[in-house]
Design a protein around this motif. Structure first.
Motif, mmCIF file in Angstrom:
data_model
loop_
_atom_site.group_PDB
_atom_site.id
_atom_site.type_symbol
_atom_site.label_atom_id
_atom_site.label_comp_id
_atom_site.label_asym_id
_atom_site.label_seq_id
_atom_site.Cartn_x
_atom_site.Cartn_y
_atom_site.Cartn_z
ATOM 1 N N PHE A 26 -0.526 34.849 7.728
ATOM 2 C CA PHE A 26 -1.124 34.183 6.606
ATOM 3 C C PHE A 26 -0.915 34.588 5.186
ATOM 4 O O PHE A 26 -0.285 35.850 5.096
ATOM 5 N N SER A 27 -0.842 33.644 4.353
ATOM 6 C CA SER A 27 -0.098 34.037 2.952
ATOM 7 C C SER A 27 -0.953 34.813 2.270
ATOM 8 O O SER A 27 -2.179 35.137 2.422
ATOM 9 N N PRO A 28 -0.299 35.686 1.248
ATOM 10 C CA PRO A 28 -1.031 36.692 0.564
ATOM 11 C C PRO A 28 -2.111 36.360 -0.293
ATOM 12 O O PRO A 28 -2.926 37.241 -0.672
ATOM 13 N N GLU A 29 -2.108 35.142 -0.591
ATOM 14 C CA GLU A 29 -3.394 34.657 -1.398
ATOM 15 C C GLU A 29 -4.696 34.722 -0.866
ATOM 16 O O GLU A 29 -5.693 34.733 -1.589
ATOM 17 N N TYR A 30 -4.907 34.765 0.496
ATOM 18 C CA TYR A 30 -5.935 34.936 1.258
ATOM 19 C C TYR A 30 -6.595 36.324 1.045
ATOM 20 O O TYR A 30 -7.784 36.138 1.192
ATOM 21 N N TYR A 31 -5.994 37.410 0.820
ATOM 22 C CA TYR A 31 -6.384 38.686 0.642
ATOM 23 C C TYR A 31 -6.120 39.379 -0.289
ATOM 24 O O TYR A 31 -5.869 40.513 -0.561
ATOM 25 N N ILE A 32 -5.909 38.662 -1.733
ATOM 26 C CA ILE A 32 -6.037 39.146 -3.004
ATOM 27 C C ILE A 32 -7.342 40.082 -3.266
ATOM 28 O O ILE A 32 -7.000 41.368 -3.659
ATOM 29 N N PHE A 87 2.421 29.135 9.837
ATOM 30 C CA PHE A 87 2.587 29.778 8.710
ATOM 31 C C PHE A 87 1.159 29.195 7.909
ATOM 32 O O PHE A 87 1.375 28.057 7.355
ATOM 33 N N CYS A 88 0.245 29.822 7.395
ATOM 34 C CA CYS A 88 -1.166 29.564 6.977
ATOM 35 C C CYS A 88 -0.928 29.625 5.837
ATOM 36 O O CYS A 88 -0.981 30.722 5.190
ATOM 37 N N GLU A 89 -1.012 28.302 5.161
ATOM 38 C CA GLU A 89 -1.030 28.561 3.443
ATOM 39 C C GLU A 89 -2.370 28.403 2.899
ATOM 40 O O GLU A 89 -2.952 27.220 3.197
ATOM 41 N N LYS A 90 -2.491 28.962 1.800
ATOM 42 C CA LYS A 90 -3.915 28.843 1.084
ATOM 43 C C LYS A 90 -3.891 27.779 0.056
ATOM 44 O O LYS A 90 -2.848 27.855 -0.774
ATOM 45 N N ARG A 91 -4.637 26.827 0.218
ATOM 46 C CA ARG A 91 -4.644 25.681 -0.784
ATOM 47 C C ARG A 91 -5.925 25.768 -1.487
ATOM 48 O O ARG A 91 -5.874 25.389 -2.761
ATOM 49 N N LYS A 92 -7.220 25.598 -1.058
ATOM 50 C CA LYS A 92 -8.641 25.938 -1.348
ATOM 51 C C LYS A 92 -9.117 27.163 -0.975
ATOM 52 O O LYS A 92 -8.775 27.772 -0.072
ATOM 53 N N ASP A 93 -10.049 27.524 -2.035
ATOM 54 C CA ASP A 93 -10.925 28.461 -1.458
ATOM 55 C C ASP A 93 -11.387 28.363 -0.119
ATOM 56 O O ASP A 93 -12.377 27.607 0.070
#
Length: 260
Positions: A109-115, A69-75
């Motif tokens: 991949f978490s949704p934050e990656y493709y906002i 589960f790939c979590e976004k932490r930084k850009d």
């Protein structure tokens, strides 16, 4: 970069990145909502008797799939993906082929990656990010150009096939595994072991699966799907399939680190 990579290694030294089927079930109540949703939608797909990939269904039944589960932490950081891919490729290198045929790696991949970008863009960004941090040199016998029929994604000593599944696929339902960008990753040698395109039995098995794909997609079969090494076949186009409303870039987004 070496200092940053060392800090990344220390961050992940005692952190679990890859989960087995049983471990996901055991930990699901502690997962965030997006992870539970990704798991739930994926499981619905694999429980569908009409889902065309018989190997995925067998792996699901055997509870042998591995998950990240790939979590976004930084850009632009894909640390979970990178370390999951390192762990998975180490597992492949250390495990006999017969014992890992039904153990693909599934990455959500978490949704934050493709906002602010589409899911396929995120997928290629993740591959480029991991490739730039690969400790193993690209082998001389594998082309660095995705426009070559013998190109394939290579990482940590392994040739991989990457199935990019996104919510944007409406016609190619077999490439839609839920709302989240999802990678289904296999070592390339798995395909030759179970469905070798150079043997009659292998070709028949592939045709059987492809007929199931056609039926599952209401009569539509992806024109890109071919056999590795054929002059008319490009792997990157099989990673990202195209359909009406889901266009593929004219050039492959993968960038070999020696040419960037």
């Amino acid at each position: 970069m070496m200092t940053k990579m060392l800090s990344e290694f220390l961050f992940y030294k005692d952190r679990q990145v890859i989960f087995s089927h049983a471990e996901v079930i055991e930990s699901l109540h502690n997962f965030s909502e997006w992870k539970r949703k990704a798991w739930r939608q994926f499981s619905i797909k694999l429980h569908d008797s009409e889902f065309p990939c018989i190997f995925s269904k067998s792996a699901w039944k055997a509870k042998s799939i591995k998950f990240v589960f790939c979590e976004k932490r930084k850009d632009s950081e894909y640390l979970d993906f990178l370390h999951g891919l390192v762990s998975y490729s180490d597992y492949i290198n250390d495990t006999p082929l017969s014992k890992r045929l039904l153990s693909p790696l599934v990455v959500f991949f978490s949704p934050e990656y493709y906002i602010n970008k589409n899911q396929h863009e995120t997928g290629w960004e993740a591959l480029n990010w991991a490739h730039a941090r690969d400790s193993k040199p690209w082998p001389e016998n594998i082309s660095v150009s995705p426009e070559d029929a013998e190109w394939t994604f290579y990482f940590n000593g392994i040739q991989f096939f990457i199935n990019m599944s996104t919510q944007n696929h409406r016609i190619l339902r077999n490439r839609n595994l839920g709302a989240h960008l999802t990678f289904v990753i296999n070592a390339r040698e798995n395909f030759d072991a179970v469905a070798n395109g150079n043997t009659k039995a292998g070709r028949q098995l592939r045709e059987h699966i492809r007929e199931r794909v056609r039926e599952y997609n209401g009569g539509v079969f992806p024109s890109e799907l071919g056999f590795y090494g054929d002059d008319a076949n490009l792997e990157w186009k099989q990673y990202q399939l195209e359909e009406s409303g889901t266009e593929r870039p004219q050039q492959c987004p993968f960038r070999h680190r020696k040419t960037t």
